[in-house]
Design a protein around this motif. Structure first.
Motif, PDB file in Angstrom:
ATOM      1  N   UNK A 177     -25.778  20.552  22.568  1.00 32.53           N
ATOM      2  CA  UNK A 177     -25.288  21.555  23.520  1.00 32.53           C
ATOM      3  C   UNK A 177     -24.152  20.967  24.378  1.00 32.53           C
ATOM      4  N   UNK A 178     -24.379  19.768  24.921  1.00 32.24           N
ATOM      5  CA  UNK A 178     -23.360  19.161  25.792  1.00 32.24           C
ATOM      6  C   UNK A 178     -22.074  18.887  25.007  1.00 32.24           C
ATOM      7  N   UNK A 179     -22.234  18.341  23.795  1.00 36.97           N
ATOM      8  CA  UNK A 179     -21.030  18.015  23.007  1.00 36.97           C
ATOM      9  C   UNK A 179     -20.229  19.248  22.640  1.00 36.97           C
ATOM     10  N   UNK A 180     -20.871  20.398  22.575  1.00 36.16           N
ATOM     11  CA  UNK A 180     -20.104  21.584  22.187  1.00 36.16           C
ATOM     12  C   UNK A 180     -19.539  22.351  23.381  1.00 36.16           C
ATOM     13  N   UNK A 181     -19.846  21.901  24.606  1.00 35.14           N
ATOM     14  CA  UNK A 181     -19.239  22.553  25.777  1.00 35.14           C
ATOM     15  C   UNK A 181     -17.736  22.307  25.786  1.00 35.14           C
ATOM     16  N   UNK A 182     -16.951  23.354  26.035  1.00 34.20           N
ATOM     17  CA  UNK A 182     -15.492  23.175  26.068  1.00 34.20           C
ATOM     18  C   UNK A 182     -15.045  22.109  27.067  1.00 34.20           C
ATOM     19  N   UNK A 183     -15.696  22.034  28.219  1.00 29.37           N
ATOM     20  CA  UNK A 183     -15.275  21.048  29.232  1.00 29.37           C
ATOM     21  C   UNK A 183     -15.510  19.625  28.718  1.00 29.37           C
ATOM     22  N   UNK A 184     -16.595  19.431  27.945  1.00 33.81           N
ATOM     23  CA  UNK A 184     -16.865  18.118  27.369  1.00 33.81           C
ATOM     24  C   UNK A 184     -15.802  17.778  26.327  1.00 33.81           C
ATOM     25  N   UNK A 185     -15.578  18.714  25.427  1.00 35.03           N
ATOM     26  CA  UNK A 185     -14.597  18.498  24.359  1.00 35.03           C
ATOM     27  C   UNK A 185     -13.218  18.178  24.925  1.00 35.03           C
ATOM     28  N   UNK A 186     -12.866  18.907  25.961  1.00 33.20           N
ATOM     29  CA  UNK A 186     -11.543  18.724  26.554  1.00 33.20           C
ATOM     30  C   UNK A 186     -11.387  17.321  27.148  1.00 33.20           C
ATOM     31  N   UNK A 187     -12.405  16.907  27.918  1.00 30.32           N
ATOM     32  CA  UNK A 187     -12.324  15.584  28.556  1.00 30.32           C
ATOM     33  C   UNK A 187     -12.378  14.475  27.498  1.00 30.32           C
ATOM     34  N   UNK A 188     -13.231  14.650  26.496  1.00 33.32           N
ATOM     35  CA  UNK A 188     -13.368  13.661  25.416  1.00 33.32           C
ATOM     36  C   UNK A 188     -12.021  13.487  24.696  1.00 33.32           C
ATOM     37  N   UNK A 189     -11.426  14.588  24.306  1.00 37.07           N
ATOM     38  CA  UNK A 189     -10.178  14.493  23.541  1.00 37.07           C
ATOM     39  C   UNK A 189      -8.998  14.025  24.386  1.00 37.07           C
ATOM     40  N   UNK A 190      -9.018  14.391  25.663  1.00 38.18           N
ATOM     41  CA  UNK A 190      -7.963  13.905  26.564  1.00 38.18           C
ATOM     42  C   UNK A 190      -8.029  12.372  26.688  1.00 38.18           C
ATOM     43  N   UNK A 191      -9.247  11.856  26.858  1.00 43.80           N
ATOM     44  CA  UNK A 191      -9.400  10.398  26.985  1.00 43.80           C
ATOM     45  C   UNK A 191      -9.084   9.692  25.665  1.00 43.80           C
ATOM     46  N   UNK A 192      -9.499  10.297  24.554  1.00 42.32           N
ATOM     47  CA  UNK A 192      -9.166   9.679  23.262  1.00 42.32           C
ATOM     48  C   UNK A 192      -7.650   9.589  23.105  1.00 42.32           C
ATOM     49  N   UNK A 193      -6.955  10.601  23.596  1.00 43.85           N
ATOM     50  CA  UNK A 193      -5.502  10.620  23.454  1.00 43.85           C
ATOM     51  C   UNK A 193      -4.831   9.637  24.424  1.00 43.85           C
ATOM     52  N   UNK A 194      -5.120   9.802  25.703  1.00 41.47           N
ATOM     53  CA  UNK A 194      -4.350   9.069  26.711  1.00 41.47           C
ATOM     54  C   UNK A 194      -4.885   7.673  26.999  1.00 41.47           C
ATOM     55  N   UNK A 195      -6.172   7.460  26.770  1.00 46.75           N
ATOM     56  CA  UNK A 195      -6.772   6.167  27.123  1.00 46.75           C
ATOM     57  C   UNK A 195      -6.969   5.288  25.890  1.00 46.75           C
ATOM     58  N   UNK A 196      -7.477   5.895  24.823  1.00 40.00           N
ATOM     59  CA  UNK A 196      -7.742   5.118  23.595  1.00 40.00           C
ATOM     60  C   UNK A 196      -6.469   4.985  22.756  1.00 40.00           C
ATOM     61  N   UNK A 197      -5.605   6.014  22.830  1.00 38.29           N
ATOM     62  CA  UNK A 197      -4.372   5.977  22.042  1.00 38.29           C
ATOM     63  C   UNK A 197      -4.467   6.718  20.722  1.00 38.29           C
ATOM     64  N   UNK A 198      -5.313   7.762  20.645  1.00 39.18           N
ATOM     65  CA  UNK A 198      -5.442   8.543  19.425  1.00 39.18           C
ATOM     66  C   UNK A 198      -4.409   9.673  19.395  1.00 39.18           C
ATOM     67  N   UNK A 199      -4.102  10.218  18.225  1.00 36.63           N
ATOM     68  CA  UNK A 199      -4.619   9.800  16.924  1.00 36.63           C
ATOM     69  C   UNK A 199      -4.074   8.438  16.515  1.00 36.63           C
ATOM     70  N   UNK A 200      -4.902   7.653  15.843  1.00 37.27           N
ATOM     71  CA  UNK A 200      -4.414   6.382  15.298  1.00 37.27           C
ATOM     72  C   UNK A 200      -3.660   6.707  14.004  1.00 37.27           C
ATOM     73  N   UNK A 201      -2.624   5.941  13.690  1.00 31.55           N
ATOM     74  CA  UNK A 201      -1.844   6.249  12.490  1.00 31.55           C
ATOM     75  C   UNK A 201      -2.647   6.112  11.191  1.00 31.55           C
ATOM     76  N   UNK A 202      -2.238   6.910  10.202  1.00 30.02           N
ATOM     77  CA  UNK A 202      -2.680   6.684   8.819  1.00 30.02           C
ATOM     78  C   UNK A 202      -1.454   6.097   8.122  1.00 30.02           C
ATOM     79  N   UNK A 203      -1.555   4.835   7.774  1.00 30.34           N
ATOM     80  CA  UNK A 203      -0.379   4.088   7.331  1.00 30.34           C
ATOM     81  C   UNK A 203      -0.433   3.838   5.821  1.00 30.34           C
TER      82      UNK A 203
END
Ligand SMILES: *Cc1c(COP(=O)(O)O)cnc(C)c1O
Length: 393
Positions: A36-62
């Motif tokens: 339930x928590x993982x499918x909440x839009x607010x969770x998804x948004x924060x998760x993907x924002x951090x993956x993008x800006x903090x982790x550096x995703x998407x990682x390249x497919x080289x």
């Protein structure tokens, strides 16, 4: 037939939650809420924002041109080594720290062997300003001093497990004891697709961003979402679970799992869990693990600390048993040679864990038109001293 976990956390006959009574409320709270928590839009948004800006995703497919040339097939590398902190582990710790916050927890515990998961956990706790205690075997604290220093620098407390063999399984026991004593305010971040349900499924879902990206990246580069094979090294199995996730139920995509044979599968010094393992219970989960005749867990061995785990996640036990996955065991020597070759062919020094995955070409032949995606789980900076000593560089 699906190769994903069912509602009770079973992959075929493997998985489930075999836990002491006193841990039941903790796991149950997580089990009832995680999807339930993982499918909440607010969770998804924060998760993907951090993956993008903090982790550096998407990682390249080289596309690895020189490696492809050498083995006469098309090899792509999924660059998890470019994630913040140098490996895929942070995808999961970001997900779990957000989960902990949603559950109202203000304290994190974790266990670590080589220290990589401890560092990934300490990192996200610093990011969120949350108290962090990492349990680590006393022996491992001595062996892995740089990672202990990293965790301390990030503000985590490292507590030594002084019982038993003073390594990973003892650290795990201490962490479980802590969780039993602090059920209300504490979340336990497990670092791979292991442990009682819902951990294997939850961690696989967080890591599934890897194959989610591979699908559209391959579409861009090859005009199709599906490779012929997806290849990953397996310790507990989280980077592999993430790389396989969206291909599990697509039979035309071959799944190749690479385990550490150490000094040889039959040498007595190995971590080839599926090849050597028997059904048993470890860390609250029914899976394949290395054990003696009377069920004592055998100490695993591999030159790479991250593959040095006596069990394998239940997803992988099922992939092995069902034949859906092809399992290949690679020795220390083969992995080290492949790591050196990779460095000099592509200018990428891989983690020794990942080097095992690059050593499959002596065992498995591919067609010229095959598209192979190898998950490059981490970078080799942490392993430089081991490479230097091995090759006398
Ligand atoms: C920890 C680690 C692994 C092994 O863990 P999995 O859960 O099997 O992915 C593999 N590669 C790297 C770089 C690691 O740090």
């Amino acid at each position: 037939m699906s190769y994903h976990a069912n509602e009770k956390g079973y992959y075929g006959e493997f998985g489930g939650a075999f836990i002491p009574e006193m841990l039941y409320p903790n796991c149950e709270e997580l089990r009832q809420n995680y999807i339930r928590i993982m499918s909440e839009p607010s969770f998804q948004e924060e998760f993907h924002q951090l993956l993008k800006d903090y982790v550096g995703r998407p990682t390249p497919l080289y596309f690895a041109e020189r490696l492809s040339e050498k083995y006469q097939t098309k090899i792509y590398l999924k660059r998890e080594d470019l994630c913040h902190t140098g490996a895929h582990k942070v995808n999961n710790t970001i997900g779990q720290i957000l989960m902990a916050k949603k559950l109202g927890k203000n304290r994190i515990i974790a266990e670590t062997g080589a220290g990589q998961h401890g560092v990934a956990t300490a990192t996200v706790c610093a990011l969120m300003g949350i108290e962090c205690v990492v349990y680590m075997g006393e022996i491992d604290i001595e062996r892995q001093a740089p990672n202990v220093a990293r965790m301390k620098m990030l503000g985590a407390e490292v507590r030594a497990a002084k019982s038993g063999s003073r390594t990973l399984k003892d650290a795990t026991n201490e962490a479980i004891r802590d969780w039993i004593n602090n059920p209300v305010n504490t979340h336990y971040i497990i670092g791979s697709v292991v442990g009682p349900h819902p951990y294997p499924d939850m961690v696989a879902r967080f890591q599934s961003v890897i194959s989610e990206e591979i699908k559209w990246q391959l579409q861009e580069k090859e005009g199709k979402e599906n490779p012929n094979y997806v290849v990953a090294c397996v310790g507990g199995g989280s980077n592999a679970a993430g790389a396989y996730y969206h291909y599990l139920d697509t039979p035309e995509v071959g799944i190749i799992a690479v385990e550490a044979a150490g000094k040889g599968v039959n040498s007595g010094e190995s971590a080839a869990t599926s090849a050597l393992g028997k059904v048993g219970i470890i860390h609250g989960s029914k899976t394949l693990l290395m054990q003696t005749e009377d069920g004592q867990i055998t100490e695993p061995y591999s030159i790479s600390a991250g593959l040095d785990y006596p069990g394998v996640g239940p997803m992988h036990a099922h992939l092995y048993k069902s034949g859906r996955g092809e399992f290949i065991s690679i020795t220390d020597d083969e992995a080290m040679t492949a790591g050196l070759e990779m460095s000099q062919l592509e200018g990428i020094i891989p983690a020794i864990e990942t080097s095992h995955a690059f050593a499959i070409f002596d065992y498995k032949k591919f067609e010229k038109d095959d598209v192979i995606v190898i998950n490059l789980s981490g970078r080799g900076d942490k392993d430089l001293q081991t490479y230097i000593d091995y090759f006398r560089l």
